[in-house]
Scaffold this active site. Structure first.
Site, PDB file in Angstrom:
ATOM      1  N   LYS A 148      -0.925   1.490   3.255  1.00 44.21           N
ATOM      2  CA  LYS A 148      -0.005   2.435   2.628  1.00 44.21           C
ATOM      3  C   LYS A 148       0.500   1.846   1.311  1.00 44.21           C
ATOM      4  CE  LYS A 148       4.372   3.289   2.685  1.00 44.21           C
ATOM      5  NZ  LYS A 148       4.563   3.832   1.304  1.00 44.21           N
ATOM      6  N   GLU A 158       5.804 -10.970   1.748  1.00 46.50           N
ATOM      7  CA  GLU A 158       5.943 -11.530   0.400  1.00 46.50           C
ATOM      8  C   GLU A 158       7.031 -10.706  -0.275  1.00 46.50           C
ATOM      9  OE1 GLU A 158       6.355 -12.325  -3.074  1.00 46.50           O
ATOM     10  OE2 GLU A 158       4.734 -10.893  -3.387  1.00 46.50           O
ATOM     11  N   CYS A 190       7.890 -10.234  -8.886  1.00 44.14           N
ATOM     12  CA  CYS A 190       8.602 -11.153  -8.003  1.00 44.14           C
ATOM     13  C   CYS A 190       8.543 -12.581  -8.516  1.00 44.14           C
ATOM     14  CB  CYS A 190       8.041 -11.072  -6.589  1.00 44.14           C
ATOM     15  SG  CYS A 190       6.279 -11.434  -6.483  1.00 44.14           S
ATOM     16  N   GLU A 239      17.950 -10.402  -7.716  1.00 41.34           N
ATOM     17  CA  GLU A 239      16.705 -10.032  -8.394  1.00 41.34           C
ATOM     18  C   GLU A 239      16.917  -8.747  -9.192  1.00 41.34           C
ATOM     19  OE1 GLU A 239      12.043 -10.196  -7.214  1.00 41.34           O
ATOM     20  OE2 GLU A 239      13.328  -9.029  -5.892  1.00 41.34           O
TER      21      GLU A 239
END
Length: 506
Positions: free
Chosen positions: A189, A264, A298, A396
């Site tokens: 997906k 991750e 990331c 982040e």
């Protein structure tokens, strides 16, 4: 001033229509709904997907389950699977321009960057093909004359693969070929914002010879289509890349049936700069690390932890070079920073900058959204005088925003680097390799670059410490992540050491 390049309208562009791939058939969703994707760089609808619900997810899982339990794929030789993966890599190369274009218009990344990512992805498929032939177990003939021990590595089963919007083709290529090399079947997906290239990958795998049902691809939102892929009892493993928050939810869902998970997740990655560093090299790496993929990465080097003796010089030089970065039309080959993925995400980035400024940080360059007439863009931004406890230094941002923090001692630099929840990657800059190795061993991160930043290779494992994730992708052990170990304990000759005496046994 930032170099701004206005996007050209997509005149005459035909919206591309996609179906989902379930059990070897391109099919509509059970409820007949569609998802439209507007290009973040041009504002126009470019793709339309069939929207999956739990019904479609369950159909895809059943297909993958049947293909694993009854199909040929897990029972092929490693060489047979390897040949198919190599054919897939060749077709990826042949369709690279098409795939790069889809990633460019759907994600807003620059077309030159997208083409580079396709080359890296094809290399990963070839590396996985090589590992398919090298996957093996162990044998132990040292357990005594009557015992032989054999440890097998068997495909774990059905894997759900959930990928994000920032590197649509590259990240699925860090997962799927290794699962296939091990003999697993999969339900994939992709993000509903950038599903086009993954659906084309379905066509590529069909052409390469992957049997029907081995790879199923559905498109939908997390609650509708993603959740079943993390909790269904017929899924044996979940491989997820995305935000730390959704990663935690994924892990909680998988815990209901104790599935294996590979995560991750986010990062807030430091580049630590000492006074003896080659500043010419570093300044370029700092700008690249902060603004590559518009900071929607990331691995972005979003924190500069700079020795106080050179902090002003570094900030000035990075700001000067940042002002020369070309921002604008993702389809222009000279563009370096493209569009931001959604208007909502752009507002979030601007909010981080505003909050930092209100709390004492100084905007050295940029700081605002850029109005280019079409799409949504953000100026490359540098914040100096940032304190370690500010949100912009800990959280982040996932945008082209660079925070500069100062240190005086090595211990202080390491303390700042390790003071956050993440531990994905880091950079160390010094001509003294003793310094690089000392800092590299003490910073808690899965990858530490020394006098470079964001280099990579298929052979090198990738993943993070702490809330940056669980497990590693890439590297020679990547295929093993998609396996279970099974011990065969074989006794040779009559059984010895009976538990019951002979007379009791008759």
């Amino acid at each position: 001033m930032t170099v701004l390049m206005r996007p050209k309208p997509l005149d005459g562009f035909k919206v591309r229509e996609f179906k989902m791939l379930i059990d070897g058939k391109w099919t509509a969703g059970a409820e007949g709904k569609a998802i439209e994707r507007a290009s973040p760089g041009h504002g126009a609808v470019v793709s339309r997907y069939e929207a999956a619900t739990a019904i479609d997810a369950n159909r895809a899982i059943a297909s993958a389950r049947k293909a694993f339990d009854d199909g040929h794929w897990p029972r092929m030789t490693g060489a047979e699977r390897s040949r198919i993966l190599l054919r897939a890599a060749d077709i990826i190369d042949a369709r690279a321009d098409e795939l790069a274009f889809l990633d460019c218009i759907e994600s807003g990344k620059p077309i030159s960057q997208a083409k580079g990512e396709l080359g890296g992805a094809a290399d990963i498929w070839r590396y996985a093909a090589a590992l398919a032939r090298d996957l093996h177990g162990e044998s132990y003939n040292t357990l005594g004359d009557g015992t032989l021990g054999v440890v097998l590595r068997e495909a774990i089963g059905v894997v759900s693969i959930i990928t994000p919007w920032n590197f649509p083709f590259l990240i699925v290529s860090q997962k799927l070929p290794f699962a296939l090399a091990a003999g697993c079947t999969a339900v994939v997906k992709p993000s509903e914002l950038t599903s086009g290239s993954t659906l084309v990958l379905g066509e590529i795998l069909e052409a390469a010879g992957v049997p029907q049902g081995v790879v199923n691809i559905i498109v939908g939102t997390g609650p509708e289509a993603g959740a079943p892929l993390t909790s269904h009892p017929d899924i044996d493993m979940v491989s997820f890349t995305g935000s730390t928050g959704i990663g935690k939810l994924t892990m909680a869902n998988a815990a209901q049936t104790l599935k294996k998970v590979s995560l991750e997740l986010g990062g807030k990655n430091p580049q630590i700069v000492f006074p003896d560093a080659n500043l010419d090299d570093f300044v370029d790496a700092a700008v690249f690390g902060a603004y590559f993929n518009a900071g929607e990465c990331c691995n972005a080097g979003s924190r500069l932890i700079v020795h106080r003796d050179v902090a002003d010089e570094v900030t000035s030089r990075v700001a000067a070079l940042s002002a020369k970065v070309k921002v604008g039309d993702p389809l222009d080959p000279s563009t370096q920073v493209g569009a931001i993925i959604t208007p909502q995400h752009l507002a979030k980035i601007v909010g981080y900058v505003k909050g930092a400024s209100e709390n004492g940080a100084r905007v050295a360059v940029g700081g605002s959204a850029a109005d280019l007439g079409l799409g949504q863009f953000m100026e490359p931004t540098i914040l100096s005088s940032v304190a370690p406890d500010m949100a912009v230094a800990k959280e982040e941002v996932f945008g082209p925003v660079l925070s500069v923090l100062a240190f005086e001692t090595t211990d202080e630099a390491i303390r700042i680097a390790n003071s956050i929840d993440y531990g994905l990657s880091a950079g160390v800059w010094s001509r003294d390799f003793d310094t690089c190795l000392t800092v590299g061993r003490r910073v808690r991160a899965g990858t530490v670059w020394m006098n470079t930043f964001m280099d990579g290779a298929s052979e090198l494992p990738f993943g993070g410490y702490r809330q940056s994730g669980i497990g590693r992708e890439l590297g020679r052990h990547a295929v093993e992540d998609y396996t279970e170990t099974k011990t065969l304990n074989m006794h040779i000759g009559p059984r010895t050491g009976h538990w019951m005496p002979k007379e009791a046994r008759g």
